[in-house]
Design a protein around this motif. Structure first.
Motif, PDB file in Angstrom:
ATOM      1  N   ILE A   1      -7.028  -2.738   9.121  1.00 18.60           N
ATOM      2  CA  ILE A   1      -6.048  -1.656   9.069  1.00 18.60           C
ATOM      3  C   ILE A   1      -6.431  -0.680   7.951  1.00 18.60           C
ATOM      4  N   TYR A   2      -6.420   0.602   8.281  1.00 18.88           N
ATOM      5  CA  TYR A   2      -6.761   1.652   7.323  1.00 18.88           C
ATOM      6  C   TYR A   2      -5.648   2.702   7.265  1.00 18.88           C
ATOM      7  N   VAL A   3      -5.638   3.461   6.167  1.00 21.06           N
ATOM      8  CA  VAL A   3      -4.782   4.636   6.042  1.00 21.06           C
ATOM      9  C   VAL A   3      -5.620   5.764   5.468  1.00 21.06           C
ATOM     10  N   ILE A   4      -5.437   6.975   5.992  1.00 20.57           N
ATOM     11  CA  ILE A   4      -6.163   8.145   5.505  1.00 20.57           C
ATOM     12  C   ILE A   4      -5.167   9.258   5.191  1.00 20.57           C
ATOM     13  N   ASP A   5      -5.349   9.890   4.041  1.00 25.40           N
ATOM     14  CA  ASP A   5      -4.559  11.056   3.642  1.00 25.40           C
ATOM     15  C   ASP A   5      -5.198  12.286   4.291  1.00 25.40           C
ATOM     16  N   VAL A   6      -4.431  13.035   5.098  1.00 29.42           N
ATOM     17  CA  VAL A   6      -5.032  14.136   5.855  1.00 29.42           C
ATOM     18  C   VAL A   6      -5.452  15.308   4.965  1.00 29.42           C
ATOM     19  N   ASP A   7      -4.853  15.432   3.792  1.00 35.98           N
ATOM     20  CA  ASP A   7      -5.184  16.552   2.925  1.00 35.98           C
ATOM     21  C   ASP A   7      -6.401  16.265   2.051  1.00 35.98           C
ATOM     22  N   THR A   8      -6.482  15.058   1.495  1.00 38.49           N
ATOM     23  CA  THR A   8      -7.605  14.711   0.625  1.00 38.49           C
ATOM     24  C   THR A   8      -8.734  14.035   1.385  1.00 38.49           C
ATOM     25  N   LYS A   9      -8.433  13.548   2.591  1.00 38.58           N
ATOM     26  CA  LYS A   9      -9.375  12.779   3.421  1.00 38.58           C
ATOM     27  C   LYS A   9      -9.734  11.432   2.777  1.00 38.58           C
ATOM     28  N   ARG A  10      -8.974  11.011   1.804  1.00 33.68           N
ATOM     29  CA  ARG A  10      -9.220   9.716   1.175  1.00 33.68           C
ATOM     30  C   ARG A  10      -8.763   8.603   2.116  1.00 33.68           C
ATOM     31  N   THR A  11      -9.660   7.655   2.358  1.00 34.26           N
ATOM     32  CA  THR A  11      -9.376   6.534   3.252  1.00 34.26           C
ATOM     33  C   THR A  11      -9.294   5.244   2.437  1.00 34.26           C
ATOM     34  N   ARG A  12      -8.317   4.412   2.776  1.00 31.57           N
ATOM     35  CA  ARG A  12      -8.151   3.141   2.064  1.00 31.57           C
ATOM     36  C   ARG A  12      -7.984   2.004   3.075  1.00 31.57           C
ATOM     37  N   ARG A  13      -8.695   0.925   2.846  1.00 33.07           N
ATOM     38  CA  ARG A  13      -8.535  -0.289   3.653  1.00 33.07           C
ATOM     39  C   ARG A  13      -7.314  -1.040   3.150  1.00 33.07           C
ATOM     40  N   ILE A  14      -6.381  -1.337   4.056  1.00 30.95           N
ATOM     41  CA  ILE A  14      -5.141  -2.021   3.669  1.00 30.95           C
ATOM     42  C   ILE A  14      -5.276  -3.528   3.811  1.00 30.95           C
ATOM     43  N   ALA A  15      -5.723  -3.973   4.976  1.00 30.90           N
ATOM     44  CA  ALA A  15      -5.774  -5.413   5.236  1.00 30.90           C
ATOM     45  C   ALA A  15      -6.589  -5.682   6.491  1.00 30.90           C
ATOM     46  N   ARG A  16      -6.990  -6.918   6.645  1.00 35.12           N
ATOM     47  CA  ARG A  16      -7.605  -7.410   7.877  1.00 35.12           C
ATOM     48  C   ARG A  16      -6.702  -8.494   8.427  1.00 35.12           C
ATOM     49  N   ILE A  17      -6.360  -8.401   9.714  1.00 37.88           N
ATOM     50  CA  ILE A  17      -5.544  -9.432  10.341  1.00 37.88           C
ATOM     51  C   ILE A  17      -6.386 -10.148  11.391  1.00 37.88           C
ATOM     52  N   PRO A  18      -6.264 -11.471  11.486  1.00 39.72           N
ATOM     53  CA  PRO A  18      -7.092 -12.217  12.430  1.00 39.72           C
ATOM     54  C   PRO A  18      -6.686 -12.026  13.882  1.00 39.72           C
ATOM     55  N   ASN A  19      -5.440 -11.685  14.126  1.00 42.73           N
ATOM     56  CA  ASN A  19      -4.956 -11.416  15.483  1.00 42.73           C
ATOM     57  C   ASN A  19      -3.605 -10.719  15.384  1.00 42.73           C
ATOM     58  N   GLY A  20      -3.087 -10.316  16.541  1.00 38.14           N
ATOM     59  CA  GLY A  20      -1.802  -9.622  16.564  1.00 38.14           C
ATOM     60  C   GLY A  20      -1.960  -8.107  16.526  1.00 38.14           C
ATOM     61  N   ALA A  21      -0.853  -7.428  16.296  1.00 40.94           N
ATOM     62  CA  ALA A  21      -0.833  -5.969  16.292  1.00 40.94           C
ATOM     63  C   ALA A  21       0.138  -5.479  15.235  1.00 40.94           C
ATOM     64  N   VAL A  22      -0.170  -4.323  14.649  1.00 41.94           N
ATOM     65  CA  VAL A  22       0.715  -3.642  13.698  1.00 41.94           C
ATOM     66  C   VAL A  22       1.157  -2.348  14.354  1.00 41.94           C
ATOM     67  N   ASN A  23       2.457  -2.093  14.416  1.00 36.59           N
ATOM     68  CA  ASN A  23       2.888  -0.889  15.123  1.00 36.59           C
ATOM     69  C   ASN A  23       4.029  -0.136  14.459  1.00 36.59           C
ATOM     70  N   SER A  24       4.234  -0.323  13.127  1.00 38.93           N
ATOM     71  CA  SER A  24       5.252   0.479  12.451  1.00 38.93           C
ATOM     72  C   SER A  24       5.038   0.392  10.944  1.00 38.93           C
ATOM     73  N   VAL A  25       5.463   1.446  10.248  1.00 40.27           N
ATOM     74  CA  VAL A  25       5.468   1.472   8.781  1.00 40.27           C
ATOM     75  C   VAL A  25       6.862   1.884   8.340  1.00 40.27           C
ATOM     76  N   ASN A  26       7.336   1.301   7.231  1.00 40.09           N
ATOM     77  CA  ASN A  26       8.713   1.612   6.844  1.00 40.09           C
ATOM     78  C   ASN A  26       8.828   2.984   6.181  1.00 40.09           C
ATOM     79  N   ALA A  27      10.060   3.399   5.927  1.00 40.44           N
ATOM     80  CA  ALA A  27      10.331   4.784   5.525  1.00 40.44           C
ATOM     81  C   ALA A  27       9.680   5.152   4.198  1.00 40.44           C
ATOM     82  N   ASP A  28       9.566   4.198   3.273  1.00 37.83           N
ATOM     83  CA  ASP A  28       8.941   4.533   1.983  1.00 37.83           C
ATOM     84  C   ASP A  28       7.466   4.124   1.939  1.00 37.83           C
TER      85      ASP A  28
END
Length: 489
Positions: free
Chosen positions: A175-202
């Motif tokens: 799982i990665y996140v990228i800031d569209v203005d700075t183009k900085r990319t950060r690796r958040i985590a690796r999951i062995p299986n499953g799916a991630v489909n939401s991020v909370n408000a903060d």
């Protein structure tokens, strides 16, 4: 129906709703689960549905199979729909798609920066300037799977799935996140299986789910969501031995998956540390895990399966507390689902049918007060998915073909739905603790007569409420389009 089939069906109907019965216990145990190890739920106690589930689908009424849309002319980029008078833009030059209807695809406004939407294109993940409609590649990686955008920062979340023979849900993802203005990319985590489909408000937690030991909905398909229609090519035969149409074949596979009772878990990932923890375990088939757009601790999710057999809609806190249903069936064959949060996060909105395929509503329930509103929808306006404008004043639907649950004779349209209150001649008789009723007055926006509904259009309003974005194959390839809510002059 033979005696053996009737007995098997009775066994299915008698099966307990395990999510409700075990909710408190599983919530407590989830909080003590290992942060990095997603533990399978225990097998259910007592009677469980027969496996494989009996095929109770009616015979197919479809004489010819679905055919992909045929289009040999140049694909238009900007035109007025001759049947509706609304302006449509094609946003993708050579094909593309977008997230599911409840997943955010827009970025928070920022002074001095363009208002952006994020979509998938053949080149990777791209942004669309909502004023100029200019498209720019953000993540030039065909293997990058766009998940959603954040609501606090101008962040885009995506994953990269590792290659392998297992089905998509059972393969590891980073799982990665990228800031569209700075183009900085950060690796958040690796999951062995499953799916991630939401991020909370903060934007402190990611939300996902995992199934243990499950099989694809369509046997023999390794990646059921990597196809042109974003779902498997469902195939099955009816009790008469004849091939079923797409909708009924999908129903057969959904019933089988529901009856299998694979262990599942809902988990969160800490954005700062990458730590994972299970917050809910069950043998129900979990889906549609969503964080509130405003409350970072509130979650909704669903029990997947045949809608008339499941207690589908649930809510809980991120710590596993306050687990409860958000709708209770009151009649046989009442169905409800495709739920999503209102823009202010106070309500859950959903498709309600009383009973299935007969009377159609866009319903809502206030999570704090319990107040319910049912908004009446005509048969030809029923839609696979609905959505609501950012100000909550308008709804829209993406239509459906004649094979689907409404069996609408003329339902292949993108429609705008304006709520009108139904007021009694004696308004003083209204009771606040009873359901309020409205009527959704429809206006057709886009002619989808050449669209193949094996690809679900989904749809979402732009942040200013002036456009509705959707995906369609009406010109052959999958493309992202936008239709203007106001009628062209």
């Amino acid at each position: 129906m033979t005696t053996s089939r009737r007995s098997a069906l009775k066994a299915l109907l008698a099966a307990p709703a395990l999510g409700a019965a075990t909710g408190a216990a599983t919530s407590a145990s989830a909080q003590t689960a290992g942060a990095q190890q997603l533990q399978p739920a225990l097998p259910p106690a007592g009677q469980v549905p027969a496996w494989p589930a009996p095929n109770t689908a009616p015979p197919s009424t479809q004489e010819t199979p679905h055919q992909p849309p045929q289009w040999s002319s140049p694909v238009p980029t900007d035109w007025i729909d001759q049947k509706t008078g609304h302006r449509i833009r094609r946003l993708t030059p050579d094909g593309g798609g977008k997230p599911y209807f409840y997943k955010n695809m827009f970025l928070p406004a920022k002074a001095g920066a363009p208002d952006l939407m994020v979509i998938s294109t053949p080149q990777g993940i791209s942004t669309v300037d909502l004023k100029t409609w200019a498209l720019s590649v953000l993540v030039p990686d065909r293997n990058a799977d766009l998940m959603f955008t954040g609501r606090k920062g101008r962040n885009v979340y995506y994953s990269v799935t590792e290659p392998g023979e297992a089905q998509l849900m059972d393969r590891a993802k980073t799982i990665y996140v990228i800031d569209v203005d700075t183009k900085r990319t950060r690796r958040i985590a690796r999951i062995p299986n499953g799916a991630v489909n939401s991020v909370n408000a903060d934007e402190t937690l990611l939300l996902g789910f995992v199934a243990h030991g499950s099989e694809p909905l369509q046997p023999g398909v390794g990646d059921p969501r990597n196809r042109r229609f974003d779902q498997a090519e469902y195939a099955a035969t009816g009790p008469d031995g004849k091939p079923l149409n797409f909708a009924r074949a999908k129903g057969v596979r959904m019933l089988q998956r529901w009856a299998a009772r694979y262990p599942m878990a809902i988990f969160v990932i800490d954005m700062a540390t990458g730590e994972r923890r299970v917050i809910h375990s069950t043998n129900e088939w979990i889906g549609h895990t969503q964080f509130s757009p405003t409350d970072p601790d509130r979650i909704i999710f669903c029990h997947e399966g045949p809608w008339h057999r499941v207690d589908r809609m649930w809510t809980m806190k991120v710590d596993g507390s306050d687990l409860r249903k958000t709708h209770t069936r009151t009649m046989n064959f009442e169905i409800f689902g495709h739920e999503w949060f209102s823009p202010d996060g106070k309500q859950v909105l959903y498709d309600l049918q009383t009973p299935r395929g007969q009377v159609f509503w866009v319903a809502s329930v206030d999570l704090e007060t319990g107040k319910r509103v049912y908004r009446r929808v005509e048969q030809n306006d029923w839609s696979v998915h609905y959505n609501v404008s950012p100000d909550g004043r308008m709804f829209a639907g993406d239509g459906g073909d004649g094979d689907m649950v409404a069996h609408a004779p003329d339902g292949k349209w993108i429609v705008l739905l304006r709520p009108e209150p139904i007021v009694d001649e004696d308004p003083s008789s209204d009771k606040e603790d009873q359901i309020s009723v409205e009527y959704l007055r429809s206006e057709r926006l886009v002619d989808l007569s050449n669209h193949d509904y094996r690809l679900e259009p989904n749809l979402t309003f732009t942040p200013d409420g002036r456009w509705i974005v959707f995906v369609s194959n009406m010109h052959g390839k999958n493309h992202v389009y936008a239709v203007e809510v106001a009628r062209a002059a």
